[in-house]
Design a protein around this motif. Structure first.
Motif, mmCIF file in Angstrom:
data_model
loop_
_atom_site.group_PDB
_atom_site.id
_atom_site.type_symbol
_atom_site.label_atom_id
_atom_site.label_comp_id
_atom_site.label_asym_id
_atom_site.label_seq_id
_atom_site.Cartn_x
_atom_site.Cartn_y
_atom_site.Cartn_z
ATOM 1 N N PHE A 187 0.813 -1.224 0.000
ATOM 2 C CA PHE A 187 0.000 0.000 0.000
ATOM 3 C C PHE A 187 0.848 1.275 0.000
ATOM 4 O O PHE A 187 0.570 2.227 0.720
ATOM 5 C CB PHE A 187 -1.001 -0.010 1.177
ATOM 6 C CG PHE A 187 -1.920 -1.197 1.129
ATOM 7 C CD1 PHE A 187 -2.889 -1.294 0.143
ATOM 8 C CD2 PHE A 187 -1.808 -2.238 2.039
ATOM 9 C CE1 PHE A 187 -3.727 -2.407 0.067
ATOM 10 C CE2 PHE A 187 -2.643 -3.351 1.978
ATOM 11 C CZ PHE A 187 -3.610 -3.433 0.983
ATOM 12 N N TYR A 224 -4.379 2.374 -7.445
ATOM 13 C CA TYR A 224 -5.386 1.559 -6.758
ATOM 14 C C TYR A 224 -6.786 1.794 -7.331
ATOM 15 O O TYR A 224 -7.509 0.857 -7.684
ATOM 16 C CB TYR A 224 -5.351 1.878 -5.259
ATOM 17 C CG TYR A 224 -6.260 1.020 -4.414
ATOM 18 C CD1 TYR A 224 -5.816 -0.206 -3.901
ATOM 19 C CD2 TYR A 224 -7.561 1.414 -4.094
ATOM 20 C CE1 TYR A 224 -6.643 -0.992 -3.115
ATOM 21 C CE2 TYR A 224 -8.380 0.634 -3.306
ATOM 22 C CZ TYR A 224 -7.910 -0.565 -2.820
ATOM 23 O OH TYR A 224 -8.738 -1.348 -2.047
ATOM 24 N N TYR A 247 -18.379 -0.860 -4.775
ATOM 25 C CA TYR A 247 -18.365 -0.175 -3.484
ATOM 26 C C TYR A 247 -19.765 0.282 -3.058
ATOM 27 O O TYR A 247 -20.141 0.159 -1.894
ATOM 28 C CB TYR A 247 -17.441 1.049 -3.538
ATOM 29 C CG TYR A 247 -15.970 0.723 -3.491
ATOM 30 C CD1 TYR A 247 -15.386 0.218 -2.335
ATOM 31 C CD2 TYR A 247 -15.146 0.940 -4.585
ATOM 32 C CE1 TYR A 247 -14.028 -0.074 -2.287
ATOM 33 C CE2 TYR A 247 -13.790 0.659 -4.540
ATOM 34 C CZ TYR A 247 -13.239 0.143 -3.387
ATOM 35 O OH TYR A 247 -11.894 -0.146 -3.334
ATOM 36 N N GLY A 281 -9.424 1.162 8.020
ATOM 37 C CA GLY A 281 -8.737 0.796 6.783
ATOM 38 C C GLY A 281 -9.415 1.413 5.576
ATOM 39 O O GLY A 281 -9.764 0.731 4.621
ATOM 40 N N CYS A 282 -9.522 2.737 5.590
ATOM 41 C CA CYS A 282 -10.302 3.432 4.549
ATOM 42 C C CYS A 282 -9.590 3.446 3.203
ATOM 43 O O CYS A 282 -10.214 3.708 2.170
ATOM 44 C CB CYS A 282 -10.602 4.862 4.975
ATOM 45 S SG CYS A 282 -9.107 5.860 5.186
ATOM 46 N N GLY A 283 -8.270 3.181 3.188
ATOM 47 C CA GLY A 283 -7.539 3.189 1.923
ATOM 48 C C GLY A 283 -7.683 4.511 1.205
ATOM 49 O O GLY A 283 -7.477 5.591 1.789
ATOM 50 N N ASP A 300 -6.310 4.787 8.527
ATOM 51 C CA ASP A 300 -5.538 3.876 7.693
ATOM 52 C C ASP A 300 -4.063 4.015 8.065
ATOM 53 O O ASP A 300 -3.611 5.084 8.479
ATOM 54 C CB ASP A 300 -5.733 4.173 6.196
ATOM 55 C CG ASP A 300 -5.386 2.966 5.331
ATOM 56 O OD1 ASP A 300 -6.306 2.248 4.906
ATOM 57 O OD2 ASP A 300 -4.178 2.730 5.094
ATOM 58 N N ALA A 301 -3.320 2.934 7.863
ATOM 59 C CA ALA A 301 -1.894 2.934 8.221
ATOM 60 C C ALA A 301 -1.006 3.411 7.082
ATOM 61 O O ALA A 301 0.205 3.546 7.263
ATOM 62 C CB ALA A 301 -1.483 1.520 8.641
ATOM 63 N N SER A 302 -1.578 3.644 5.907
ATOM 64 C CA SER A 302 -0.762 3.997 4.744
ATOM 65 C C SER A 302 -0.887 5.481 4.407
ATOM 66 O O SER A 302 -1.947 5.934 3.950
ATOM 67 C CB SER A 302 -1.204 3.173 3.527
ATOM 68 O OG SER A 302 -0.731 3.784 2.344
ATOM 69 N N MET A 339 -2.022 5.938 0.704
ATOM 70 C CA MET A 339 -3.461 5.703 0.463
ATOM 71 C C MET A 339 -4.268 6.885 1.009
ATOM 72 O O MET A 339 -5.206 7.369 0.360
ATOM 73 C CB MET A 339 -3.902 4.392 1.128
ATOM 74 C CG MET A 339 -3.223 3.138 0.600
ATOM 75 S SD MET A 339 -3.742 2.634 -1.056
ATOM 76 C CE MET A 339 -5.141 1.575 -0.684
ATOM 77 N N GLY A 345 -2.970 5.804 11.231
ATOM 78 C CA GLY A 345 -2.765 4.990 12.425
ATOM 79 C C GLY A 345 -3.089 3.544 12.168
ATOM 80 O O GLY A 345 -3.509 3.151 11.071
ATOM 81 N N ASP A 346 -2.874 2.755 13.207
ATOM 82 C CA ASP A 346 -3.140 1.321 13.150
ATOM 83 C C ASP A 346 -4.534 1.079 13.711
ATOM 84 O O ASP A 346 -4.849 1.553 14.812
ATOM 85 C CB ASP A 346 -2.074 0.591 14.000
ATOM 86 C CG ASP A 346 -2.123 -0.904 13.786
ATOM 87 O OD1 ASP A 346 -3.215 -1.501 13.877
ATOM 88 O OD2 ASP A 346 -1.054 -1.488 13.527
ATOM 89 N N ILE A 347 -5.334 0.342 12.965
ATOM 90 C CA ILE A 347 -6.724 0.149 13.399
ATOM 91 C C ILE A 347 -6.806 -0.592 14.733
ATOM 92 O O ILE A 347 -7.831 -0.531 15.396
ATOM 93 C CB ILE A 347 -7.568 -0.588 12.330
ATOM 94 C CG1 ILE A 347 -6.914 -1.918 11.931
ATOM 95 C CG2 ILE A 347 -7.772 0.312 11.117
ATOM 96 C CD1 ILE A 347 -7.772 -2.745 10.979
ATOM 97 N N VAL A 359 -14.116 -2.342 5.080
ATOM 98 C CA VAL A 359 -14.547 -2.933 3.805
ATOM 99 C C VAL A 359 -13.352 -3.353 2.953
ATOM 100 O O VAL A 359 -12.348 -2.634 2.872
ATOM 101 C CB VAL A 359 -15.418 -1.905 3.032
ATOM 102 C CG1 VAL A 359 -15.798 -2.436 1.662
ATOM 103 C CG2 VAL A 359 -16.666 -1.564 3.831
ATOM 104 N N PHE A 360 -13.496 -4.493 2.290
ATOM 105 C CA PHE A 360 -12.559 -5.004 1.294
ATOM 106 C C PHE A 360 -11.303 -5.571 1.943
ATOM 107 O O PHE A 360 -10.208 -5.036 1.777
ATOM 108 C CB PHE A 360 -12.216 -3.911 0.271
ATOM 109 C CG PHE A 360 -11.836 -4.447 -1.099
ATOM 110 C CD1 PHE A 360 -11.793 -5.809 -1.359
ATOM 111 C CD2 PHE A 360 -11.524 -3.590 -2.142
ATOM 112 C CE1 PHE A 360 -11.453 -6.307 -2.587
ATOM 113 C CE2 PHE A 360 -11.183 -4.063 -3.395
ATOM 114 C CZ PHE A 360 -11.136 -5.430 -3.610
ATOM 115 N N ASN A 399 -5.830 -8.321 6.605
ATOM 116 C CA ASN A 399 -4.464 -7.807 6.703
ATOM 117 C C ASN A 399 -3.877 -7.992 8.101
ATOM 118 O O ASN A 399 -2.697 -7.712 8.303
ATOM 119 C CB ASN A 399 -4.440 -6.326 6.330
ATOM 120 C CG ASN A 399 -4.549 -6.112 4.821
ATOM 121 O OD1 ASN A 399 -3.537 -5.995 4.148
ATOM 122 N ND2 ASN A 399 -5.762 -6.090 4.286
#
Ligand SMILES: C[S@@+](CC[C@H](N)C(=O)[O-])C[C@H]1O[C@@H](n2cnc3c(N)ncnc32)[C@H](O)[C@@H]1O
Length: 257
Positions: free
Chosen positions: A6, A13, A22, A47-49, A68-70, A73, A89-91, A106-107, A112
């Motif tokens: 990511f 993406y 979606y 994890g919204c990406g 989201d951690a990325s 993204m 951040g980390d979920i 979602v998705f 992960n």
């Protein structure tokens, strides 16, 4: 070029995922939450990406906090959103502002989480930030799904200007699935290795019940019928207890006598 998960993928993406349904997933998640008592309110997205679900939630007038951690993204997400709060951040442990009536992931977001104990940590963190009676909805690939869909399959094609070749591998020894995601997009060529851990219906029911959720429904998409262990992909609707819980560390008073 090999890139961490990511990172480089963020720029292509949305092009690769252009056919992902979606809107139908969001409809399914919100309708399922409503059936379990959700009446609107603040939404926590895990994890919204790149923000595709976030944008649909915004369009429904919902107040969204998305994690989201990325950073890459999130940068793509930020450009398409107007008022959602985006948090890096980390979920499993991100500092979150307040509590929410609905949490949504979602998705494959939970797939992960690869280590033993990750899912329990996430469940406890989500529950701690759900209002009484709040709902957590998410999808997950199961063992059957990752073994069947990721077991040796190579998916190659073009999406817009992006040429992709994704090699999937299921490792029965580790119980993990891997995809070597090769992409050639406008910014060059890269490969990211992504790994997913399956979560099975019975395991999810046990983990979330143990974490303190009052009810855990594991269902099929799009029927909403109860899932069984043979289903490749499931949705979970887990409801927080309806009674207000004391904040962590605060014990309810003992009754006299
Ligand atoms: C397959 S993408 C899905 C993104 C988005 N929900 C969607 O539907 O397009 C998975 C996302 O989960 C994020 N993610 C994975 N593990 C995470 C973690 N422990 N904490 C925060 N985000 C995480 C990744 O950065 C990635 O953006």
């Amino acid at each position: 070029m090999r890139a961490p998960p990511f990172t480089a993928l963020a720029s292509v993406y949305d092009t690769i995922m252009q056919d992902v349904p979606y809107a139908a997933w969001v409809d399914f998640a919100l309708a399922g939450a409503e059936r379990r008592g959700w009446q609107g309110g603040g939404v926590l997205e895990l994890g919204c990406g790149t923000g595709n679900v976030t944008r649909l939630l915004e369009e429904r007038g919902l107040r969204v906090v998305a994690v989201d951690a990325s950073p890459a993204m999130l940068d793509v997400a930020r450009a398409k959103l107007t008022h959602a709060t985006l948090l890096l951040g980390d979920i499993r442990d991100a500092a979150l502002p307040g509590s929410f009536s609905l949490a949504l992931g979602v998705f494959d977001v939970v797939n992960n989480l690869l280590e033993d104990g990750d899912m329990a940590r996430l469940a406890e963190h989500v529950l701690a930030h759900l209002e009484p009676g709040g709902v957590w909805a998410f999808d997950a690939n199961t063992s059957v799904g990752l073994e069947a869909l990721w077991g040796g399959e190579v998916v190659e094609g073009w999406a817009g200007q992006v040429h992709y070749r994704w090699r999937h591998h299921w490792d029965a020894a580790t119980g993990l699935a891997t995809v070597e995601a090769w992409c050639h997009g406008p910014d060059g060529v890269f490969t990211e290795e992504h790994r997913e851990r399956p979560y099975d219906p019975g395991e999810l029911r046990d983990l979330l019940t143990e974490a303190g959720f009052a009810s855990v429904d594991v269902v099929c998409y799009p029927s909403g019928a109860a899932a069984d262990e043979d289903d490749p992909r499931v949705w979970v609707f887990a409801s927080a207890p309806a009674d207000a819980r004391p904040p962590a560390g605060v014990r309810p008073p003992r009754r006299a006598g």
